[in-house]
Design an enzyme around this catalytic site. Structure first.
Site, short mmCIF file in Angstrom:
data_model
loop_
_atom_site.label_atom_id
_atom_site.label_comp_id
_atom_site.label_asym_id
_atom_site.label_seq_id
_atom_site.Cartn_x
_atom_site.Cartn_y
_atom_site.Cartn_z
N ASP A 83 -73.97 29.97 22.04
CA ASP A 83 -74.64 29.77 23.32
C ASP A 83 -75.17 28.34 23.40
O ASP A 83 -75.80 27.85 22.45
CB ASP A 83 -75.78 30.78 23.44
CG ASP A 83 -76.50 30.70 24.76
OD1 ASP A 83 -75.89 31.01 25.78
OD2 ASP A 83 -77.70 30.33 24.75
N GLU A 115 -70.39 26.98 24.27
CA GLU A 115 -70.66 26.33 25.54
C GLU A 115 -71.00 24.86 25.26
O GLU A 115 -72.03 24.55 24.68
CB GLU A 115 -71.84 26.99 26.25
CG GLU A 115 -71.55 28.41 26.70
CD GLU A 115 -72.73 29.02 27.42
OE1 GLU A 115 -72.57 29.45 28.58
OE2 GLU A 115 -73.82 29.07 26.84
#
Length: 898
Positions: free
Chosen positions: A498, A528
């Protein structure tokens, strides 16, 4: 050990009310921490002049009084700081380059021997006038000093942190270098009073505190008592859990001492040594993103006591398991689980489950969810509490630390038996809390170290939560140790990070090397790579972001393909949700009523070029004939001011059109597709979205339910929307569009757009349409898995073998064509493969003279009477002599040369 005057911990402290006790309040609440301790000997105070007298004051009891215009009072002592005369080490200068200039100061050599004790005290730097009165004062940010003084602690072979039971004794270690004293509390059960309290010993080399207890304590529970100075609070005794805990009691109250080789932690067959197949290349991955609770909470074929738990994945033959088995047989390789580490915001015992009802466009459902959202059983889980312990709400008995581990492993084992590898969504970029919050673990052990701070000493929150500082050595070590444990001890195969762009590239590269070495196999990493916040554009370090990772083998999600396909951007609201159509849902060629006249052919061709970027794996030096007729590298194409092509190798890009974030593709298309349009036609657009992913070079990624028209009733952010708005139906009877207006807290500003759509029964698909979509997507996955031509191994292969015969200014725009040369390529299955994606509402013809005279035939899977979509077989045509191809509307197909 420190000179702090605090009472010796007692057994009663192990069971004290609350989680902390202030032993000595601070005399004057210190304000900002604007000075930086750069290493053992050097300081920088931004904005302060070099001239003047600077002193470092310290107080073991936190009683410093440093008021403007007065002489400092109640200090244990002071050290006069001298102007820095020597150059900073290059690594230190680089690390703190983001900190503006100011007073550059040094600790005199005579004081450096007492550095460890100073770091355990209240510290203030004071700029004084000639009379010794305070002109300016600030607290310090200590990370640089702690990393320098205790560099040995961050070495890979340093002291093992956490609880480690052995045959004769159990070792405990906690990194708490600023603590005055630390004790270990032991409990015979999850809820029993403590029966032992042991003082721990400080290790001056590493800053860790250690204790050894006779016997193997597997199955016991433990906490730590940490006496530490907290800026603005005073001397505090914190009862805390272990950041390295491997399991916990309910609601994360106590750590569980776990011998991971103990038989009670292993489901039957766990020690079977049969190895799992590691895909030859990361581009072979087809990832399916799934939430543990979503998978089974509504599945009536799962025993009631296992619904929503890890054990649902261990069932042999449920509706959900059958669906996963079909996906695996079609080519899905990995199930990526949304966070399954210990989550802060799900009550693990006694959580609520509302039973909403109401009209398809009603407000009652979201009101029912909202009434209990802070105590319901649902959250995506991006609020970490303990990074390396399984979440308890997914265990059948959250109070049993052994059950968490055993059942988590049973889930992994169940997925492996289906032929699916297991990925984890991990969140090391922030914690759910900081400071003296009950849910703050790291910051209550080493205050001011693990979080990332701004120039004033406030915790950065650009990730929406309390950012961590993975640039600090021990936060990076915690992240790496955690990932190694999940991969080595629990057999996790891949990790999705994340907000990975908030972490240093160097830390991620070290993590990759360490985890591969620890497991003896390739562990695939993706994340990400967004570039934003206080670290944007390399402000503090070279980030693990999209533009910084080429060449590392670490993959990032491509927003280029996603946005071109869907239309608009991730965070659109209001009329932009309707107007900003994408290549999939009608841009220019089929405008909806609000978009008529707003976009021209050039907008369509620009989107088509970005689609080709994705189909070419976003390889930065791949050359494409663009819409203007120029042959350019993909890096020269613009995407929101960034290079559209940005990776060095296709192993470094993840292609997707839907994931847990933002509206599902079906819901977004409800806004954007021109009306009237039936649910069957909407399903065809959904299948085109899957085709784009299946035909793209790189790593393929699907959101759970994407293949069965999953709707969240237009919820744009369902992280806390409960089971109701996150439902999935593995019997394919409904997709849950029209489950009521989604929660007001994230969607109310768009309710006026949603109401008429949610009330429109024609948008809701029938069961047959859902099943058809599933089967059509499975066919596309079989096409991808059946040939390496859609999984080319390298950028060199893509440059040499992939072309786009329809590209350039004369293209149709609503059609994409890719040609792949398979001559002599391992695993190609065909001499040549040509795929077509026609997004248009009408059949389209195009002539490709370079491919005339070739005996093209429809891909065998699509030519079969068993194919889900008969239109390629019945309506697609090719005139071999001229190279003219006729394509049905809204259809994806492949032609091959055997």
């Amino acid at each position: 050990a420190s000179g702090q005057v605090t009472p010796v911990p007692s057994l009663a402290d192990c069971d004290m009310d609350g989680f902390a006790r202030v032993l000595q309040p601070v005399a004057v609440a210190s304000g900002e921490a604007r000075a930086f301790w750069l290493d053992e000997a050097h300081f920088r105070w931004p904005g302060m002049p070099a001239e003047g007298t600077y002193r470092l004051y310290h107080s073991a009891s936190g009683q410093l009084r440093a008021l403007p215009g007065a002489v400092v009072a109640s200090a244990d002592g002071a050290v006069e700081l001298v102007p820095r005369a020597d150059a900073l080490a290059a690594a230190v200068a680089e690390r703190f380059a983001w900190v503006p200039g100011g007073a550059e100061l040094s600790l005199p050599s005579s004081a450096q021997a007492s550095l460890a004790e100073l770091l355990r005290s209240q510290l203030l730097i004071v700029r004084e006038d000639a009379g010794g009165r305070v002109r300016d004062v600030t607290a310090l940010q200590p990370a640089g000093a702690l990393d320098a003084l205790y560099a040995a602690a961050s070495e890979p072979d340093a002291l093992a942190l956490g609880a480690h039971p052995g045959e004769r004794h159990t070792d405990f270690a906690l990194w708490a270098p600023t603590a005055g004293q630390v004790s270990l509390c032991l409990y015979p059960g999850a809820n029993a009073p403590a029966d032992a309290q042991l003082p721990m010993q400080a290790d001056p080399l590493t800053g860790a505190w250690t204790a050894q207890h006779k016997g193997n304590l597997h199955g016991r529970y433990y906490t730590f008592l940490v006496d530490v100075f907290v800026r603005g609070v005073g001397l505090v005794r914190n009862r805390v859990t272990d950041p390295y805990a491997l399991s916990l009691s309910a609601n994360s109250r106590r750590g569980f001492v776990a011998d991971l080789t103990h038989p009670e932690l292993a489901p039957p067959g766990w020690w079977d040594k049969r190895g799992r197949v590691v895909p030859e290349s990361p581009v072979d991955l087809v990832i399916y993103e799934l939430h543990v609770r979503d998978f089974s909470i509504g599945d009536a074929s799962v025993p009631a006591d296992r619904r929503g738990t890890y054990l649902a994945f261990a069932e042999a033959d449920t509706d959900g398991v059958r669906h996963l088995r079909a996906l695996a047989q079609a080519g899905v390789t990995d199930v990526h689980l949304l966070p399954v580490f210990d989550i802060a915001t799900i009550p693990e015992i006694g959580c609520a489950t509302p039973a909403p009802s109401g009209a398809p466009d009603g407000e009652a459902q979201q009101a029912a969810v909202g009434a209990v959202k802070d105590r319901d059983c649902y959250n995506w889980g991006y609020d970490p509490f303990h990074f390396t312990a399984p979440e308890g709400s997914y265990a059948t008995d959250p109070d049993d630390g052994a059950a968490r581990i055993r059942e988590f492993r049973a889930m992994v084992q169940g997925l492996h038996r289906l032929g699916l590898r297991v990925g984890m969504d991990v969140v090391y970029n922030h914690t759910s809390a900081s400071g003296q919050s009950e849910r703050s673990v790291l910051d209550r052990i080493v205050p001011g170290y693990y979080q990332r701070y701004d120039l004033a000493g406030r915790v950065e929150r650009s990730t929406c939560c309390e950012n961590t500082a993975t640039e600090n050595a021990m936060m990076a070590r915690l992240m790496i140790d955690s990932v190694v444990t999940w991969a080595r001890e629990h057999r996790i195969d891949s990790f999705r990070f994340d907000l990975m762009g908030h972490q240093p590239r160097a830390a991620m590269q070290e993590l990759k090397a360490r985890v591969d070495a620890a497991t003896g196999r390739r562990i695939d990493l993706l994340g990400e790579g967004w570039n934003f916040g206080e670290v944007a554009n390399g402000a503090r370090f070279v980030q693990a972001s999209q533009l910084s990772l080429p060449g590392t083998g670490i993959a990032t999600f491509s927003d280029r393909l996603r946005d071109a396909a869907r239309g608009g951007g991730c965070c659109d609201g209001g009329n932009d949700l309707v107007i900003r159509q994408g290549w999939l849902n009608g841009l220019h060629y089929a405008p909806n009523a609000s978009a008529v006249g707003r976009f021209g052919r050039d907008d369509l061709l620009r989107a088509a070029d970005l689609m080709r970027v994705g189909l070419a794996g976003s390889v930065r030096d791949y050359r494409l004939l663009n819409r203007l007729g120029a042959e350019v590298e993909l890096a020269a194409l613009d995407y929101a001011g960034q290079p559209a092509g940005y990776v060095a190798e296709p192993t470094e890009v993840v292609n997707y059109v839907e994931n847990h974030d933002n509206p599902t593709l079906y819901d977004l298309n409800a806004y954007k597709l021109a009306r009237p349009i039936g649910a069957e036609e909407r399903a065809r657009v959904q299948v085109l979205g899957a085709a784009v992913v299946a035909f793209s070079q790189g790593i393929a990624y699907l959101h759970a339910g994407q293949e069965i028209l999953r709707s969240k009733s237009m919820d744009r952010n369902s992280y806390d929307s409960g089971d109701w708005f996150n439902r999935v139906d593995w019997t394919y009877q409904q997709n849950f569009f029209g489950s009521g207006l989604p929660p007001a807290w994230d969607n109310q500003s768009n309710w006026h757009l949603m109401r008429p759509l949610l009330a429109d029964a024609s948008i809701r698909p029938a069961p047959g349409t859902i099943r058809w979509t599933r089967d059509a997507v499975l066919d596309l996955l079989r096409i991808r898995s059946g040939t390496t031509l859609l999984r080319l191994r390298s950028a060199a292969d893509i440059r040499a073998r992939l072309s786009f015969p329809d590209a350039g200014p004369q293209q149709l725009g609503s059609v994409l064509v890719g040609h792949v040369d398979g001559e002599g390529y391992p695993g190609a299955a065909f001499r040549e493969l040509m795929y077509f994606i026609n997004a248009d509402v009408a059949a389209r013809e195009l002539t490709l003279p370079a491919h005339a005279g070739k005996p093209w035939t429809l891909h065998p899977l699509q030519a079969s009477p068993e194919a889900a979509d008969p239109r390629p077989r019945e309506q697609a045509q090719v005139d071999v002599a001229t190279g003219r191809f006729t394509l049905p509307p809204r259809t994806a197909l492949g032609d091959v040369l055997e």
